[in-house]
Design an enzyme around this catalytic site. Structure first.
Site, mmCIF file in Angstrom:
data_model
loop_
_atom_site.group_PDB
_atom_site.id
_atom_site.type_symbol
_atom_site.label_atom_id
_atom_site.label_comp_id
_atom_site.label_asym_id
_atom_site.label_seq_id
_atom_site.Cartn_x
_atom_site.Cartn_y
_atom_site.Cartn_z
ATOM 1 N N GLY A 27 0.822 -1.210 0.000
ATOM 2 C CA GLY A 27 0.000 0.000 0.000
ATOM 3 C C GLY A 27 0.851 1.253 0.000
ATOM 4 O O GLY A 27 2.019 1.219 -0.374
ATOM 5 N N LEU A 29 0.426 3.681 -2.042
ATOM 6 C CA LEU A 29 0.773 3.570 -3.462
ATOM 7 C C LEU A 29 1.185 4.919 -4.056
ATOM 8 O O LEU A 29 0.609 5.948 -3.735
ATOM 9 C CB LEU A 29 -0.425 2.996 -4.230
ATOM 10 C CG LEU A 29 -0.924 1.635 -3.717
ATOM 11 C CD1 LEU A 29 -2.154 1.178 -4.507
ATOM 12 C CD2 LEU A 29 0.173 0.582 -3.763
ATOM 13 N N HIS A 33 4.148 2.400 -8.184
ATOM 14 C CA HIS A 33 3.195 1.279 -8.161
ATOM 15 C C HIS A 33 2.253 1.353 -9.366
ATOM 16 O O HIS A 33 1.876 0.323 -9.941
ATOM 17 C CB HIS A 33 2.349 1.320 -6.878
ATOM 18 C CG HIS A 33 3.137 1.082 -5.621
ATOM 19 N ND1 HIS A 33 3.352 2.065 -4.690
ATOM 20 C CD2 HIS A 33 3.740 -0.026 -5.142
ATOM 21 C CE1 HIS A 33 4.056 1.571 -3.686
ATOM 22 N NE2 HIS A 33 4.311 0.305 -3.928
ATOM 23 N N GLN A 57 8.476 -8.970 7.668
ATOM 24 C CA GLN A 57 9.667 -8.399 7.048
ATOM 25 C C GLN A 57 10.182 -7.145 7.758
ATOM 26 O O GLN A 57 11.091 -6.498 7.266
ATOM 27 C CB GLN A 57 9.415 -8.129 5.565
ATOM 28 C CG GLN A 57 8.407 -7.032 5.254
ATOM 29 C CD GLN A 57 8.034 -7.030 3.781
ATOM 30 O OE1 GLN A 57 7.256 -7.843 3.307
ATOM 31 N NE2 GLN A 57 8.596 -6.093 3.022
ATOM 32 N N GLY A 143 9.069 -3.988 -8.776
ATOM 33 C CA GLY A 143 9.951 -2.881 -9.137
ATOM 34 C C GLY A 143 11.406 -3.270 -8.896
ATOM 35 O O GLY A 143 11.713 -4.030 -7.982
ATOM 36 N N LYS A 145 13.663 -1.173 -7.954
ATOM 37 C CA LYS A 145 14.302 -0.367 -6.901
ATOM 38 C C LYS A 145 14.763 -1.288 -5.776
ATOM 39 O O LYS A 145 15.861 -1.160 -5.258
ATOM 40 C CB LYS A 145 13.359 0.702 -6.343
ATOM 41 C CG LYS A 145 14.102 1.583 -5.336
ATOM 42 C CD LYS A 145 13.250 2.698 -4.823
ATOM 43 C CE LYS A 145 12.404 2.280 -3.652
ATOM 44 N NZ LYS A 145 13.170 1.954 -2.446
ATOM 45 N N ASP A 146 13.896 -2.251 -5.429
ATOM 46 C CA ASP A 146 14.269 -3.249 -4.424
ATOM 47 C C ASP A 146 14.938 -4.404 -5.169
ATOM 48 O O ASP A 146 14.374 -5.499 -5.301
ATOM 49 C CB ASP A 146 13.018 -3.725 -3.673
ATOM 50 C CG ASP A 146 12.353 -2.576 -2.923
ATOM 51 O OD1 ASP A 146 13.058 -1.854 -2.220
ATOM 52 O OD2 ASP A 146 11.136 -2.395 -3.080
ATOM 53 N N SER A 181 9.402 6.031 -3.336
ATOM 54 C CA SER A 181 9.308 5.046 -2.259
ATOM 55 C C SER A 181 8.218 5.513 -1.310
ATOM 56 O O SER A 181 8.066 6.721 -1.074
ATOM 57 C CB SER A 181 10.637 4.974 -1.501
ATOM 58 O OG SER A 181 10.449 4.358 -0.236
ATOM 59 N N ARG A 183 8.322 5.316 1.686
ATOM 60 C CA ARG A 183 8.962 5.914 2.867
ATOM 61 C C ARG A 183 9.431 7.355 2.617
ATOM 62 O O ARG A 183 9.818 8.034 3.569
ATOM 63 C CB ARG A 183 10.141 5.051 3.328
ATOM 64 C CG ARG A 183 9.694 3.718 3.942
ATOM 65 C CD ARG A 183 10.837 2.988 4.623
ATOM 66 N NE ARG A 183 10.366 1.858 5.390
ATOM 67 C CZ ARG A 183 10.358 0.579 4.966
ATOM 68 N NH1 ARG A 183 10.806 0.281 3.769
ATOM 69 N NH2 ARG A 183 9.903 -0.380 5.748
HETATM 70 O O1 PAF Z 1 8.137 -4.571 -2.076
HETATM 71 C C1 PAF Z 1 7.197 -4.612 -1.259
HETATM 72 O O2 PAF Z 1 6.349 -3.721 -1.219
HETATM 73 C C2 PAF Z 1 7.094 -5.784 -0.294
HETATM 74 O O3 PAF Z 1 8.357 -6.229 0.096
HETATM 75 C C3 PAF Z 1 6.263 -6.953 -0.855
HETATM 76 C C4 PAF Z 1 6.903 -7.551 -2.098
HETATM 77 C C5 PAF Z 1 4.849 -6.459 -1.191
HETATM 78 C C6 PAF Z 1 6.155 -8.062 0.182
HETATM 79 O O4 PAF Z 1 5.538 -7.614 1.345
#
Ligand code: PAF
Length: 280
Positions: A27, A29, A33, A57, A143, A145-146, A181, A183
């Site tokens: 979320g 977004l 996204h 996580q 994405g 980015k990660d 991001s 964040r």
């Molecule tokens: O990249 C993210 O937003 C999260 O790590 C994901 C892939 C939705 C898993 O919670």
């Protein structure tokens, strides 16, 4: 657009006869996204977006509780992007009890982001495996980015035989160069200015590579930019072999990635850029 938890998803999924694309999200977004959802739309008959802030996580001292959850705005972003089903399970539905069995992200999950955030990638892969099982998509869009997350999901798909095409979308940046991001909204205007050293550092690294410089010199070019930014603390900066995530040796040639993570005003930011290294 349909919205629901596990039961509603299962009923909806059973009716689908065409191809399904999944965009997993937590979320909050943004246009990054939206780009993932647009790509999913092009790649399949129907699109599922998941919205779930996955506690597995987050470390104990991280931002799980304060992570932004603008659910109404997220739903309209999904609607605008042509999503067919928003899978938004409750916490207790996804984890009725703390899971004993989890996906282990292995050695690639222990370096860089994984070293700074122990257990992070096991948590990511566990929830992504659950999403893959529940949604049973033909394609999944993530994405870049990660980038470490992307490579680990790619590895999990191969190692656990998920029959899913993985699609990676390049980093989406704001006009000022900062990678989008969820964040970024934690950053004050002053923090944001400081954070712009990150894309500048990536540009400096790219320019150094284009001048034919070798791995150490490329890292130095990026590090100098970051170290000049007061208020920015580098967690890691490394030029790695894109295939293995191992630091590039001096004579390396081929596809590399410059990985950066830095703290700005208490917010952890990550970014990366692909770098092609010619024979030296
Ligand atoms: O990249 C993210 O937003 C999260 O790590 C994901 C892939 C939705 C898993 O919670």
């Amino acid at each position: 657009m349909d919205i629901g938890g596990i039961q509603a998803l299962r009923a909806w999924r059973a009716e689908q006869t065409g191809t399904v694309a999944l965009v997993p999200t937590m979320g909050a977004l943004h246009s990054g996204h939206q780009a993932l959802m647009a790509r999913a739309r092009e790649s399949a008959d129907v699109v599922v977006a998941s919205i779930f802030v996955n506690p597995l996580q987050f470390g104990a001292d991280e931002d799980f509780v304060r992570y932004p959850r603008p659910f109404a705005a997220d739903l309209s972003a999904c609607e605008d992007a042509g999503v067919d089903f928003v899978f938004a399970p409750a916490l207790g539905e996804m984890y009725p009890s703390a899971p004993e069995v989890r996906v282990c992200s292995g050695r690639m999950g222990e370096v860089f982001e994984g070293a700074s955030r122990p257990g992070h990638f096991d948590g990511v892969l566990t929830v992504v495996a659950k999403l893959f099982t529940l949604v049973a998509p033909h394609r999944a869009v993530f994405g870049l980015k990660d980038i470490q997350q992307f490579c680990l999901v790619q590895r999990m798909i191969a190692d656990l035989n998920f029959d899913i095409d993985l699609i990676g979308l390049p980093v989406v940046r704001d006009a000022d160069g900062l990678a989008l991001s969820s964040r970024n909204q934690y950053l004050s205007p002053a923090d944001r200015q400081t954070a712009l050293a990150i894309p500048r550092a990536l540009q400096a690294a790219t320019a150094a590579a284009e001048e034919g410089r070798r791995p150490k010199a490329i890292e130095t070019a990026a590090r100098e930019v970051l170290e000049a930014a007061a208020g920015l603390e580098v967690d890691y900066l490394s030029l790695v072999d894109a295939a293995t995530f191992q630091p590039c040796p001096p004579e390396f040639h081929g596809s590399a990635l410059l990985l950066v993570s830095a703290d700005v005003g208490g917010t952890r930011l990550i970014d990366n850029v692909p770098i092609a290294l010619e024979c030296g």
